[in-house]
Design an enzyme around this catalytic site. Structure first.
Site, PDB file in Angstrom:
ATOM      1  N   LYS A  77       0.982  -1.107  -0.234  1.00 34.67           N
ATOM      2  CA  LYS A  77      -0.029  -0.029   0.028  1.00 34.67           C
ATOM      3  C   LYS A  77       0.860   1.282  -0.034  1.00 34.67           C
ATOM      4  O   LYS A  77       1.919   1.054   0.824  1.00 34.67           O
ATOM      5  CB  LYS A  77      -0.963   0.124   1.328  1.00 34.67           C
ATOM      6  CG  LYS A  77      -2.116   1.075   1.100  1.00 34.67           C
ATOM      7  CD  LYS A  77      -2.928   0.978   2.406  1.00 34.67           C
ATOM      8  CE  LYS A  77      -3.731   1.993   2.442  1.00 34.67           C
ATOM      9  NZ  LYS A  77      -4.874   2.007   3.904  1.00 34.67           N
ATOM     10  N   SER A 152      -9.726   1.731   2.976  1.00 38.60           N
ATOM     11  CA  SER A 152      -8.627   2.574   1.790  1.00 38.60           C
ATOM     12  C   SER A 152      -7.708   1.763   1.209  1.00 38.60           C
ATOM     13  O   SER A 152      -7.168   2.267   0.383  1.00 38.60           O
ATOM     14  CB  SER A 152      -8.053   3.828   2.761  1.00 38.60           C
ATOM     15  OG  SER A 152      -7.061   3.227   3.757  1.00 38.60           O
ATOM     16  N   SER A 176      -9.972  -0.370   7.104  1.00 41.62           N
ATOM     17  CA  SER A 176      -9.362  -0.146   5.920  1.00 41.62           C
ATOM     18  C   SER A 176      -8.775  -1.307   5.264  1.00 41.62           C
ATOM     19  O   SER A 176      -8.265  -1.401   3.907  1.00 41.62           O
ATOM     20  CB  SER A 176      -8.458   1.053   5.677  1.00 41.62           C
ATOM     21  OG  SER A 176      -9.077   2.236   5.856  1.00 41.62           O
TER      22      SER A 176
END
Length: 485
Positions: A77, A152, A176
């Site tokens: 990420k 996210s 997330s």
């Protein structure tokens, strides 16, 4: 190379037996990304040269039979810093930021021989639950590209679920990792707060943030967490708790396991299709030997409001470092120092980040601190106490991961409060610092439904045990966006 139907242990054995090479795997991942990422938009940066160089080095020295992740590519990420590789947090503010060191989790995986293949799209500064707030692109759901991938960590989930890579790292501040895992039908683990180092993770809300793992199966996920977990001298909130081999003793028998189901997790706002799917999942857990009882977590109803006050307050503090002076985006044609701050932040941050900074700054102000921030902190304590009471009698809590399945892009863009409510079932875990894991429980409207397992602090083994037994009983992981095996 089919990452959708090949687990980490199989890949590892093929590498050890020299049926394949690390270079083969990296090239397969690169080919997958080239072929499918225009459809899914999961990656911001692909680390082609770095990955091939590391693979060649591993092939030359040979794969150690004890290093199960060695030679296998994975995604990162883009709020986890990587030395000499662009790290943007999906924000204009950091569109040219190249860190000078690796995050501890990246370092640990490199030590284990794992090969980072690229940086994955996300909501800007991890603020969002759809990946729509990214400055760069709009990641699509692996099952239906008209739907959001969640967030996210939407890029991480879509890349794994679509078969681009075997696993990925995400971060979980209020759901997330788990919510995008649910929306994409894979396994997302948010460990206990402190189980994994946060050193090198671009901070959103420091008392909530936790690095997590997204993988296709429970056992793959467990192998990765075993490599990531442990105390780090550079993160004073990391725990000295011993790290077991999370994948070592997984069985399909849940005899004696006591599972609690909070009635609040099936309340208003949870769709009937999700309720039906999770209720069927609970019946499967019973058939495996677990006992299932209804309980109450009475302060759940205050979780979303309290979380957004606390997390936004921490965000307003953490993001003040982005001032247009030391690094990151700097506005041109400014009049003075104050104008530099204002213009750099106005142009560098997106609307959702600005919204949370404003909310957090307001709740920390002299006139609002007692009315908002202090009360939210008290709610956090009450929520943690609710969990303690349940875990005095039960091994796990189980319920839906999200109140609905993946929805259309832009569906809730006019009302951020509706989007915030999508986190109602995942936020309590972060408020109390507990481990939580989402596993695919079935399908509604041809989209995956996530079932969430929640444990007491440092009880990840129990989550993996229950998740593994459920997964082996249902074999839902065999159904993929490309069709069943």
């Amino acid at each position: 190379m089919d990452f959708l139907h090949t687990d980490l242990e199989t890949l590892h054995q093929q590498l050890v037996d020299k049926e394949i090479t690390a270079t083969d795997l990296v090239q397969a991942a690169l080919d997958n990304i080239d072929a499918t990422d225009p459809k899914y938009d999961a990656f911001i940066t692909v680390m082609k040269d770095e990955a091939l160089a590391q693979a060649a080095q591993l092939d030359a020295q040979g794969i150690d039979a004890d290093d199960i992740l060695a030679g296998i590519p994975y995604g990162i990420k883009d709020n986890i810093v990587t030395k000499d590789v662009l790290t943007t947090a999906a924000s204009r503010m950091l569109e040219n930021f190249v860190p000078i060191y690796d995050a501890t989790v990246v370092e640990k995986l490199r030590d284990a021989g794992a090969i980072g293949i690229g940086k994955l799209n996300m909501d800007e500064f991890a603020m969002g639950s759809t990946t729509e707030t990214s400055y760069f692109k709009q990641t699509k759901n692996a099952w239906n590209t008209d739907k959001v991938p969640g967030g996210s960590s939407g890029g991480s989930a879509a890349a794994v679920a679509s078969g681009q890579i075997p696993y990925a790292l995400g971060t979980d501040t209020g759901g997330s990792v788990r919510q995008p895992a649910a929306f994409n039908g894979i396994v997302g683990m948010k460990p206990t707060y402190g189980r994994v180092s946060r050193w090198g993770v671009i901070a959103f809300a420091s008392s909530f943030d936790q690095v997590g793992v997204l993988a296709r199966t429970v056992k793959d996920n467990a192998h990765v967490l075993t490599a990531l977990a442990g105390q780090d001298a550079q993160d004073q909130t990391s725990s000295a708790q011993a790290v077991p081999d999370f994948a070592a003793n997984l069985t399909t028998d849940l005899s004696g396991m006591k599972i609690a189901v909070p009635k609040e997790y099936f309340g208003r706002g949870v769709s009937e299709e999700v309720k039906t799917t999770i209720e069927a999942g609970l019946e499967t857990l019973k058939s495996l030997g677990a006992t299932v009882d209804e309980v109450s977590l009475p302060h759940t109803q205050y979780g979303v409001a309290a979380y957004y006050i606390l997390a936004s307050a921490e965000a307003s503090s953490n993001l003040q470092r982005f001032d247009g002076i030391r690094y990151g985006f700097r506005a041109d044609n400014v009049k003075n120092l104050e104008d530099l701050y204002v213009q750099s932040r106005s142009q560098g941050f997106g609307d959702e980040v600005k919204r949370r900074i404003m909310l957090g700054t307001y709740s920390l102000s002299a006139g609002s601190y007692d009315a908002f921030f202090k009360k939210a902190a008290q709610i956090r304590t009450l929520m943690a106490d609710d969990f303690k009471k349940v875990f005095a009698d039960y091994d796990l809590i189980v319920g839906p991961t999200a109140p609905n399945v993946a929805y259309n892009f832009g569906e809730n863009s006019d009302d951020p409060e509706i989007t915030y409510m999508n986190d109602v079932l995942t936020i309590p875990v972060n408020m109390a610092g507990l481990p939580g894991m989402s596993v695919n429980a079935g399908f509604a409207n041809e989209l995956p439904v996530g079932m969430q397992f929640i444990g007491d602090q440092f009880q990840e083994e129990k989550l993996y045990q229950a998740g593994y037994a459920f997964e082996q009983a249902t074999k839902l992981y065999e159904k993929t966006p490309g069709g069943a095996k």
